[in-house]
Design an enzyme around this catalytic site. Structure first.
Site, PDB file in Angstrom:
ATOM      1  NE  ARG A 108      97.456  68.236 -41.269  1.00  0.00           N
ATOM      2  CZ  ARG A 108      96.961  68.202 -40.721  1.00  0.00           C
ATOM      3  NH1 ARG A 108      96.461  67.334 -39.497  1.00  0.00           N
ATOM      4  NH2 ARG A 108      96.044  67.371 -41.737  1.00  0.00           N
TER       5      ARG A 108
ATOM      6  CD  GLU B 148     101.792  64.757 -37.323  1.00  0.00           C
ATOM      7  OE1 GLU B 148     101.833  65.020 -36.621  1.00  0.00           O
ATOM      8  OE2 GLU B 148     101.938  64.345 -38.139  1.00  0.00           O
TER       9      GLU B 148
ATOM     10  CG  HIS C 202      98.131  62.411 -36.781  1.00  0.00           C
ATOM     11  ND1 HIS C 202      98.494  63.395 -37.318  1.00  0.00           N
ATOM     12  CD2 HIS C 202      97.141  62.714 -37.101  1.00  0.00           C
ATOM     13  CE1 HIS C 202      97.949  64.432 -38.944  1.00  0.00           C
ATOM     14  NE2 HIS C 202      96.784  64.761 -38.604  1.00  0.00           N
TER      15      HIS C 202
HETATM   16  P1  NAD Z   1      87.761  73.569 -41.169  1.00  0.00           P
HETATM   17  O1  NAD Z   1      88.425  74.084 -42.230  1.00  0.00           O
HETATM   18  O2  NAD Z   1      86.578  73.044 -40.684  1.00  0.00           O
HETATM   19  O3  NAD Z   1      87.610  74.643 -39.480  1.00  0.00           O
HETATM   20  C1  NAD Z   1      89.375  75.789 -39.654  1.00  0.00           C
HETATM   21  C2  NAD Z   1      88.811  76.674 -39.084  1.00  0.00           C
HETATM   22  O4  NAD Z   1      90.364  77.417 -38.441  1.00  0.00           O
HETATM   23  C3  NAD Z   1      88.057  77.751 -40.137  1.00  0.00           C
HETATM   24  O5  NAD Z   1      86.527  78.403 -39.435  1.00  0.00           O
HETATM   25  C4  NAD Z   1      88.966  79.256 -40.507  1.00  0.00           C
HETATM   26  O6  NAD Z   1      87.907  80.506 -40.738  1.00  0.00           O
HETATM   27  C5  NAD Z   1      89.706  78.964 -38.988  1.00  0.00           C
HETATM   28  N1  NAD Z   1      90.775  79.665 -38.912  1.00  0.00           N
HETATM   29  C6  NAD Z   1      91.846  80.231 -40.244  1.00  0.00           C
HETATM   30  N2  NAD Z   1      92.647  80.564 -40.280  1.00  0.00           N
HETATM   31  C7  NAD Z   1      92.628  81.223 -39.054  1.00  0.00           C
HETATM   32  C8  NAD Z   1      93.458  81.792 -37.740  1.00  0.00           C
HETATM   33  N3  NAD Z   1      93.900  82.558 -38.516  1.00  0.00           N
HETATM   34  N4  NAD Z   1      93.141  82.179 -35.994  1.00  0.00           N
HETATM   35  C9  NAD Z   1      91.727  81.227 -35.514  1.00  0.00           C
HETATM   36  N5  NAD Z   1      91.313  80.295 -36.895  1.00  0.00           N
HETATM   37  C10 NAD Z   1      91.809  80.867 -38.438  1.00  0.00           C
HETATM   38  O7  NAD Z   1      88.932  72.467 -40.554  1.00  0.00           O
HETATM   39  P2  NAD Z   1      88.446  71.313 -39.804  1.00  0.00           P
HETATM   40  O8  NAD Z   1      87.532  70.307 -40.209  1.00  0.00           O
HETATM   41  O9  NAD Z   1      87.821  72.095 -38.395  1.00  0.00           O
HETATM   42  O10 NAD Z   1      90.521  70.969 -39.086  1.00  0.00           O
HETATM   43  C11 NAD Z   1      91.068  71.814 -38.209  1.00  0.00           C
HETATM   44  C12 NAD Z   1      92.537  71.674 -38.496  1.00  0.00           C
HETATM   45  O11 NAD Z   1      92.168  70.310 -37.721  1.00  0.00           O
HETATM   46  C13 NAD Z   1      92.705  71.067 -39.965  1.00  0.00           C
HETATM   47  O12 NAD Z   1      93.207  72.015 -40.688  1.00  0.00           O
HETATM   48  C14 NAD Z   1      93.540  69.182 -39.514  1.00  0.00           C
HETATM   49  O13 NAD Z   1      95.001  70.393 -40.161  1.00  0.00           O
HETATM   50  C15 NAD Z   1      93.207  69.117 -38.038  1.00  0.00           C
HETATM   51  N6  NAD Z   1      92.619  67.790 -38.341  1.00  0.00           N
HETATM   52  C16 NAD Z   1      93.358  66.730 -37.240  1.00  0.00           C
HETATM   53  C17 NAD Z   1      93.115  65.602 -37.722  1.00  0.00           C
HETATM   54  C18 NAD Z   1      93.657  64.483 -35.742  1.00  0.00           C
HETATM   55  O14 NAD Z   1      93.979  63.079 -36.811  1.00  0.00           O
HETATM   56  N7  NAD Z   1      94.303  64.891 -35.777  1.00  0.00           N
HETATM   57  C19 NAD Z   1      92.239  65.104 -38.484  1.00  0.00           C
HETATM   58  C20 NAD Z   1      91.173  66.124 -39.477  1.00  0.00           C
HETATM   59  C21 NAD Z   1      91.869  67.547 -38.673  1.00  0.00           C
END
Ligand code: NAD
Length: 335
Positions: A235, A264, A296
């Site tokens: 994000r 964005e 994105h």
């Molecule tokens: P997820 O919930 O499986 O994993 C997120 C991880 O981040 C978890 O393990 C959590 O413990 C960790 N986390 C929380 N706070 C933290 C901190 N302060 N420091 C370090 N780690 C921390 O989520 P995911 O499915 O892996 O997705 C991750 C992110 O990717 C989503 O939040 C979303 O914003 C983004 N995303 C982007 C796209 C894209 O098209 N670019 C698509 C899907 C998701």
């Protein structure tokens, strides 16, 4: 039949939603406009709304939806930083999402950004089209043996790690909840300072939360190697864009690859090629030769869009018929 207003919809959303709604469980109306407090009137007379990453389900919008009798919101994405959750809870709304549609799609895009920046594919492509076969300026670096810092080792972080382990990278991780699968792959959990100081590449995969907002800032950038590559497919709000521009200008950051950008919502998913760019920060970012920006599109694969449509239709059908829904798809109420 339940009526659903789909906001921020594109042609491809319609194609995939119609493909997976063959037994017409739901009736969809597609709006290309974003959901905001100014557009929420469009949702009147519907049973539910379906929203995406840049729709704004803030307090005013949620309160209006509730006053229309709408209490079901389906996110057709994983992240939910655009929903005012305390308000949604206080209004007793049902919020569902698609927590894991294809972590591999985003992970592959992440590694694509790394490889494009390191091997300069984007420059090579243009050169060859002009019969310029010179290699000057195309020197890259080998990923094998490099140290990659992964911030957030959930679904996408882990999928990225699996690819990078295959490349022969050493992986450092930061996450308040360490992932056993990452440890089993030989990753090492370290503190924030160690990760920033030791990594050749830093890749962000944590959600946008108050604790992670601007996790990349002037202070953390001061710790990174001047040759380091920073990748963000999570994000935009994780990065303080002005601080990154300063680091790039002063050559304290080697490369930047982003699929997401803090502001964005004013730019992405639209064709603005005939407009005058009003965002000076974005305009500056896009001038650097060592910066690569995609709009994105990490999620944007055939497979991911199929899962998103299938899961969203399933979530909405269950919620609107008061059927049980798996807890992983439900953000609120938690079961
Ligand atoms: P997820 O919930 O499986 O994993 C997120 C991880 O981040 C978890 O393990 C959590 O413990 C960790 N986390 C929380 N706070 C933290 C901190 N302060 N420091 C370090 N780690 C921390 O989520 P995911 O499915 O892996 O997705 C991750 C992110 O990717 C989503 O939040 C979303 O914003 C983004 N995303 C982007 C796209 C894209 O098209 N670019 C698509 C899907 C998701």
């Amino acid at each position: 039949m339940h009526q659903v207003a789909v906001f921020s919809s594109k042609q491809y959303d319609q194609v995939f939603f119609q493909r997976f709604n063959q037994d017409n469980k739901l009736s969809f109306s597609f709006f290309d406009t974003k959901l905001t407090a100014n557009t929420v009137e469009l949702a009147k007379d519907f049973d539910a709304v379906c929203i995406f990453v840049n729709d704004q389900a803030d307090k005013a919008t949620l309160t209006q939806l509730k006053s229309f009798g709408i209490q079901t919101i389906a996110l057709r994405c994983a992240g939910f930083n655009n929903i005012d959750m305390p308000t949604a809870k206080s209004l007793g709304m049902n919020i569902c999402r698609v927590p894991e549609y294809s972590p591999e799609a985003v992970a592959e895009h992440t590694v694509g950004l790394m490889l494009t920046l390191s091997r300069k594919f984007h420059k090579a492509y243009n050169r060859i089209r002009e019969d310029n076969f010179a290699l000057d300026g195309l020197m890259g670096f080998t990923l094998h043996g490099k140290t990659v810092g992964i911030i957030g080792t959930g679904n996408i972080g882990l999928a990225t790690i699996k690819i990078l382990v295959g490349f022969g990278c050493k992986i450092l991780c930061l996450d308040p909840e360490p992932n056993d699968a990452a440890i089993a792959l030989g990753c090492q959990y370290v503190n924030q300072e160690q990760l920033f100081k030791s990594s050749d590449i830093i890749s962000l995969h944590c959600p946008l939360l108050p604790a992670t907002h601007h996790i990349i800032n002037q202070d953390t950038l001061a710790l990174v190697k001047p040759t380091a590559m920073l990748i963000n497919t999570s994000r935009g709000g994780l990065i303080d864009s002005k601080a990154v521009i300063d680091a790039l200008k002063s050559k304290h950051l080697g490369y930047l690859g982003i699929d997401v950008y803090e502001l964005e919502s004013n730019l992405f998913f639209e064709n603005l090629s005939g407009e005058i760019m009003q965002d000076d920060i974005f305009a500056r970012l896009s001038t650097f030769p060592n910066v690569l920006i995609t709009g994105h599109q990490g999620f944007f694969t055939e497979e991911a869009l199929s899962t998103i449509a299938q899961t969203t239709i399933d979530n909405l059908t269950k919620l609107l018929n008061d059927e049980r829904i798996e807890s992983e798809f439900l953000l609120y109420p938690q079961i």
